[in-house]
Scaffold this motif. Structure first.
Motif, PDB file in Angstrom:
ATOM      1  N   PHE A  21       7.006   1.302  12.316  1.00 15.38           N
ATOM      2  CA  PHE A  21       6.782   2.063  11.098  1.00 15.38           C
ATOM      3  C   PHE A  21       6.152   3.407  11.437  1.00 15.38           C
ATOM      4  N   ILE A  22       6.332   4.372  10.558  1.00 13.68           N
ATOM      5  CA  ILE A  22       5.659   5.661  10.715  1.00 13.68           C
ATOM      6  C   ILE A  22       4.262   5.490  10.133  1.00 13.68           C
ATOM      7  N   ARG A  23       3.273   5.826  10.912  1.00 16.57           N
ATOM      8  CA  ARG A  23       1.887   5.661  10.469  1.00 16.57           C
ATOM      9  C   ARG A  23       1.270   7.046  10.262  1.00 16.57           C
ATOM     10  N   TYR A  24       0.793   7.271   9.049  1.00 18.24           N
ATOM     11  CA  TYR A  24       0.251   8.568   8.660  1.00 18.24           C
ATOM     12  C   TYR A  24      -1.267   8.567   8.744  1.00 18.24           C
ATOM     13  N   THR A  25      -1.822   9.669   9.219  1.00 19.57           N
ATOM     14  CA  THR A  25      -3.259   9.884   9.248  1.00 19.57           C
ATOM     15  C   THR A  25      -3.522  11.218   8.554  1.00 19.57           C
ATOM     16  N   PHE A  26      -4.447  11.208   7.612  1.00 20.71           N
ATOM     17  CA  PHE A  26      -4.790  12.417   6.875  1.00 20.71           C
ATOM     18  C   PHE A  26      -6.199  12.841   7.240  1.00 20.71           C
ATOM     19  N   SER A  27      -6.434  14.143   7.268  1.00 21.04           N
ATOM     20  CA  SER A  27      -7.762  14.654   7.565  1.00 21.04           C
ATOM     21  C   SER A  27      -7.917  16.041   6.949  1.00 21.04           C
ATOM     22  N   GLU A  28      -9.076  16.621   7.195  1.00 19.64           N
ATOM     23  CA  GLU A  28      -9.404  17.938   6.651  1.00 19.64           C
ATOM     24  C   GLU A  28     -10.061  18.776   7.741  1.00 19.64           C
ATOM     25  N   ALA A  77       4.889  14.635   1.889  1.00 20.52           N
ATOM     26  CA  ALA A  77       4.211  13.873   2.945  1.00 20.52           C
ATOM     27  C   ALA A  77       3.382  12.742   2.343  1.00 20.52           C
ATOM     28  N   ILE A  78       2.699  13.017   1.232  1.00 14.17           N
ATOM     29  CA  ILE A  78       1.903  11.981   0.564  1.00 14.17           C
ATOM     30  C   ILE A  78       2.814  10.866   0.073  1.00 14.17           C
ATOM     31  N   ARG A  79       3.931  11.216  -0.536  1.00 15.32           N
ATOM     32  CA  ARG A  79       4.882  10.210  -1.036  1.00 15.32           C
ATOM     33  C   ARG A  79       5.459   9.391   0.116  1.00 15.32           C
ATOM     34  N   ASN A  80       5.840  10.054   1.200  1.00 14.15           N
ATOM     35  CA  ASN A  80       6.372   9.335   2.363  1.00 14.15           C
ATOM     36  C   ASN A  80       5.341   8.358   2.927  1.00 14.15           C
ATOM     37  N   ALA A  81       4.076   8.777   2.959  1.00 16.14           N
ATOM     38  CA  ALA A  81       3.016   7.901   3.451  1.00 16.14           C
ATOM     39  C   ALA A  81       2.845   6.691   2.537  1.00 16.14           C
ATOM     40  N   GLN A  82       2.932   6.895   1.234  1.00 15.85           N
ATOM     41  CA  GLN A  82       2.819   5.779   0.299  1.00 15.85           C
ATOM     42  C   GLN A  82       3.945   4.768   0.515  1.00 15.85           C
ATOM     43  N   ILE A  83       5.148   5.258   0.689  1.00 15.99           N
ATOM     44  CA  ILE A  83       6.308   4.375   0.913  1.00 15.99           C
ATOM     45  C   ILE A  83       6.136   3.598   2.212  1.00 15.99           C
ATOM     46  N   GLU A  84       5.738   4.272   3.282  1.00 17.45           N
ATOM     47  CA  GLU A  84       5.538   3.597   4.566  1.00 17.45           C
ATOM     48  C   GLU A  84       4.415   2.574   4.488  1.00 17.45           C
ATOM     49  N   ASN A  85       3.328   2.905   3.778  1.00 21.59           N
ATOM     50  CA  ASN A  85       2.212   1.963   3.645  1.00 21.59           C
ATOM     51  C   ASN A  85       2.630   0.711   2.889  1.00 21.59           C
ATOM     52  N   GLN A  86       3.530   0.843   1.900  1.00 22.25           N
ATOM     53  CA  GLN A  86       4.053  -0.333   1.194  1.00 22.25           C
ATOM     54  C   GLN A  86       4.881  -1.199   2.140  1.00 22.25           C
ATOM     55  N   LYS A  87       5.684  -0.561   2.985  1.00 23.65           N
ATOM     56  CA  LYS A  87       6.481  -1.306   3.963  1.00 23.65           C
ATOM     57  C   LYS A  87       5.570  -2.056   4.943  1.00 23.65           C
ATOM     58  N   ILE A  88       4.536  -1.378   5.419  1.00 22.27           N
ATOM     59  CA  ILE A  88       3.598  -1.988   6.362  1.00 22.27           C
ATOM     60  C   ILE A  88       2.883  -3.169   5.724  1.00 22.27           C
ATOM     61  N   ALA A  89       2.440  -2.994   4.467  1.00 17.49           N
ATOM     62  CA  ALA A  89       1.737  -4.076   3.766  1.00 17.49           C
ATOM     63  C   ALA A  89       2.645  -5.290   3.596  1.00 17.49           C
TER      64      ALA A  89
END
Length: 118
Positions: A21-28, A77-89
């Motif tokens: 899966f693609i794993r997203y990391t967000f930061s500032e 990017a936020i939407r793609n991360a949400q979709i990937e996180n659902q797949k991972i879960a």
């Protein structure tokens, strides 16, 4: 193509092989120097935008890891991360769940009915 500023939101997308899966990391960005942008987690980015081709057109390389890029956060990017996180879960749930015979029969019945109607 602008340099990163304090407060800019960025993300990194990584994947361990094509089957992962693609794993997203967000930061500032919390600090900048003449040549670096430092993220909340201490990651140091070279503050020179460059063509990326990884997930976005423009990226910022991690210091001493030129092949790892961070990108400015976008709605996509936020939407793609949400979709990937659902797949991972879902995948994690199936990996840890031990199904009873009754549950397996119920799932089988649902899939069989679904494939017959398609």
């Amino acid at each position: 193509m602008e340099k990163l500023k304090i407060g800019d939101k960025v993300y990194n997308a990584r994947q361990n092989g094509f089957a992962d899966f693609i794993r997203y990391t967000f930061s500032e960005v919390v600090e900048t120097t003449k040549t670096l942008a430092i993220l909340k987690d201490g990651t140091r980015l070279i503050n020179i935008p460059k063509i990326s081709y990884i997930t976005e057109d423009i990226g910022y390389s991690v210091s001493r890891k030129k092949g790892v890029h961070w990108h400015l956060v976008s709605l996509q990017a936020i939407r793609n991360a949400q979709i990937e996180n659902q797949k991972i879960a879902a995948s994690d749930w199936f990996d840890t769940k031990e199904f009873s015979l009754a549950e397996k029969q119920w799932i089988y019945k649902l899939f069989k009915e679904r494939t017959e109607t398609e």
